[in-house]
Design an enzyme around this catalytic site. Sequence first.
Site, mmCIF file in Angstrom:
data_model
loop_
_atom_site.group_PDB
_atom_site.id
_atom_site.type_symbol
_atom_site.label_atom_id
_atom_site.label_comp_id
_atom_site.label_asym_id
_atom_site.label_seq_id
_atom_site.Cartn_x
_atom_site.Cartn_y
_atom_site.Cartn_z
ATOM 1 N N ARG A 201 0.882 -1.180 0.000
ATOM 2 C CA ARG A 201 0.000 0.000 0.000
ATOM 3 C C ARG A 201 0.909 1.215 0.000
ATOM 4 O O ARG A 201 1.667 1.423 0.953
ATOM 5 C CB ARG A 201 -0.931 0.005 1.219
ATOM 6 C CG ARG A 201 -1.659 1.329 1.375
ATOM 7 C CD ARG A 201 -2.787 1.278 2.362
ATOM 8 N NE ARG A 201 -3.925 0.566 1.804
ATOM 9 C CZ ARG A 201 -5.165 0.618 2.318
ATOM 10 N NH1 ARG A 201 -5.408 1.335 3.391
ATOM 11 N NH2 ARG A 201 -6.137 -0.053 1.755
ATOM 12 N N HIS B 285 -7.329 0.766 -6.559
ATOM 13 C CA HIS B 285 -7.582 -0.098 -5.390
ATOM 14 C C HIS B 285 -8.274 -1.386 -5.883
ATOM 15 O O HIS B 285 -9.439 -1.636 -5.586
ATOM 16 C CB HIS B 285 -8.455 0.658 -4.377
ATOM 17 C CG HIS B 285 -8.447 0.076 -3.001
ATOM 18 N ND1 HIS B 285 -7.660 -1.005 -2.634
ATOM 19 C CD2 HIS B 285 -9.141 0.419 -1.873
ATOM 20 C CE1 HIS B 285 -7.869 -1.292 -1.356
ATOM 21 N NE2 HIS B 285 -8.761 -0.442 -0.883
ATOM 22 N N GLN C 60 -10.130 -4.086 -3.535
ATOM 23 C CA GLN C 60 -11.415 -3.642 -3.012
ATOM 24 C C GLN C 60 -12.529 -3.845 -4.043
ATOM 25 O O GLN C 60 -13.618 -4.323 -3.703
ATOM 26 C CB GLN C 60 -11.348 -2.157 -2.613
ATOM 27 C CG GLN C 60 -12.654 -1.620 -2.085
ATOM 28 C CD GLN C 60 -13.034 -2.195 -0.726
ATOM 29 O OE1 GLN C 60 -12.254 -2.122 0.213
ATOM 30 N NE2 GLN C 60 -14.230 -2.758 -0.615
ATOM 31 N N ASP D 4 -17.244 6.957 -2.072
ATOM 32 C CA ASP D 4 -16.032 6.860 -1.246
ATOM 33 C C ASP D 4 -15.821 8.236 -0.608
ATOM 34 O O ASP D 4 -16.485 9.214 -0.994
ATOM 35 C CB ASP D 4 -14.847 6.462 -2.141
ATOM 36 C CG ASP D 4 -13.573 6.142 -1.361
ATOM 37 O OD1 ASP D 4 -13.621 6.028 -0.123
ATOM 38 O OD2 ASP D 4 -12.516 5.999 -2.016
ATOM 39 N N CYS E 249 -16.320 1.337 0.330
ATOM 40 C CA CYS E 249 -15.145 0.555 0.712
ATOM 41 C C CYS E 249 -14.795 0.715 2.188
ATOM 42 O O CYS E 249 -14.128 -0.134 2.764
ATOM 43 C CB CYS E 249 -13.958 0.900 -0.175
ATOM 44 S SG CYS E 249 -13.399 2.611 -0.020
ATOM 45 N N ARG F 111 -13.473 -8.759 1.559
ATOM 46 C CA ARG F 111 -12.043 -8.493 1.329
ATOM 47 C C ARG F 111 -11.236 -9.743 1.681
ATOM 48 O O ARG F 111 -10.292 -10.115 0.979
ATOM 49 C CB ARG F 111 -11.560 -7.326 2.211
ATOM 50 C CG ARG F 111 -12.120 -5.957 1.869
ATOM 51 C CD ARG F 111 -11.658 -5.460 0.516
ATOM 52 N NE ARG F 111 -10.211 -5.378 0.397
ATOM 53 C CZ ARG F 111 -9.443 -4.369 0.832
ATOM 54 N NH1 ARG F 111 -10.001 -3.328 1.381
ATOM 55 N NH2 ARG F 111 -8.128 -4.388 0.649
HETATM 56 N N1 NVA Z 1 -10.008 6.544 -1.627
HETATM 57 C C1 NVA Z 1 -9.657 6.144 -0.278
HETATM 58 C C2 NVA Z 1 -9.867 4.673 -0.100
HETATM 59 C C3 NVA Z 1 -9.553 4.171 1.291
HETATM 60 C C4 NVA Z 1 -9.722 2.692 1.424
HETATM 61 C C5 NVA Z 1 -8.196 6.526 -0.005
HETATM 62 O O1 NVA Z 1 -7.367 6.349 -0.916
HETATM 63 O O2 NVA Z 1 -7.907 7.005 1.081
HETATM 64 N N1 CP Z 2 -11.284 -0.292 2.303
HETATM 65 C C1 CP Z 2 -10.013 -0.308 2.739
HETATM 66 O O1 CP Z 2 -9.054 -0.511 1.977
HETATM 67 O O2 CP Z 2 -9.870 -0.116 4.083
HETATM 68 P P1 CP Z 2 -8.529 0.091 4.905
HETATM 69 O O3 CP Z 2 -7.970 1.425 4.537
HETATM 70 O O4 CP Z 2 -8.966 0.003 6.338
HETATM 71 O O5 CP Z 2 -7.562 -1.020 4.546
#
Ligand code: NVA
Ligand code: CP
Length: 303
Positions: free
Chosen positions: A103, A130, A133, A219, A259, A287
């Site tokens: 990540r 992502h 997800q 989101d 998500c 997930r």
């Molecule tokens: N769009 C959000 C998704 C978090 C799971 C982010 O990138 O923070």
């Molecule tokens: N939806 C998702 O990726 O959640 P986290 O940021 O908690 O991993």
Amino acid sequence: MPRHFLKLTDFGRDELLGILELARDLKARQARGEPHRLLEGKTLAMLFEKSSTRTRVSFEVGMFQLGGHALFLSPRDTQIGRGEPVRDTARVLSRYVDAIMVRTYGQDVLEELARWSSVPVINGLTDLLHPCQVMADLLTVGERRGSLDGLRVAWIGDGNNMAHSWINAARVLGFGLRLACPEGYDPDGGVLAAARDADVEVGRDPEWAARGAHVVTTDVWASMGQEEEQEARRRAFAGYTVDARIMAAADPSAVFLHCLPAHRGEEVTEEVLEGPRSAVWDEAENRLHVQKAILVHLVRGEG
Ligand code: NVA
Ligand code: CP
């Protein structure tokens, strides 16, 4: 060259549907209490440069249930945070572990890691995409509707990493996707251009996007790394809250997906998030099942 999971468009329709089928099978085996130690003795390294609850816990628990092991690595306590090059990290980790989940911010960092890794690399979220997800989301939709045939999806809000992975999924799987985004927050031009032959449309009106949709999804308005834009985004996204009115425009069978984490009263009302059409808790659970399937598919080459 190992098979990586960097973006959904690296896969064909049959391969993605095969992973979803494997996820359904693993979920059923888990529910029956049937052992499925398909990655006995295997180790996953999990590199997190951003926060996470679901991704971290589901990958870690998933590896445990598959008979393997997962290592949590943060830049705070590894040499990555002190500037060790990505290509060196990739080569070293490849000598110890059987797969790497990352990540991070830039998709380029993920791709550099994959280029130098001799084990599969999985995208656990970048600024651009992502994909894990959206696979969990598709598993959830399949469970609720029975199939993905004839699916129509509405995306309301930011043209962000989640929106991009939905666009990629629509390209590969051939479903209909309408995105309603405020001006200045459209999806990435390159991601959209690559989807020009797909059934993907972008507009401004959330009700237009939701009309007849089987899935309404959104989101947060400010993603990780955009915290300083929070206030400006709150103003720009006024009118983009998924509420009962937007859900009423959708197909009567429509489910709401998010998500998570969610900001109640911003991108979604409490009423919709906690209401009968919300599938967000199944979505979060999925997930786990879908990522176990991705791991088995990549590490064992099965699907
Ligand atoms: N769009 C959000 C998704 C978090 C799971 C982010 O990138 O923070
Ligand atoms: N939806 C998702 O990726 O959640 P986290 O940021 O908690 O991993």
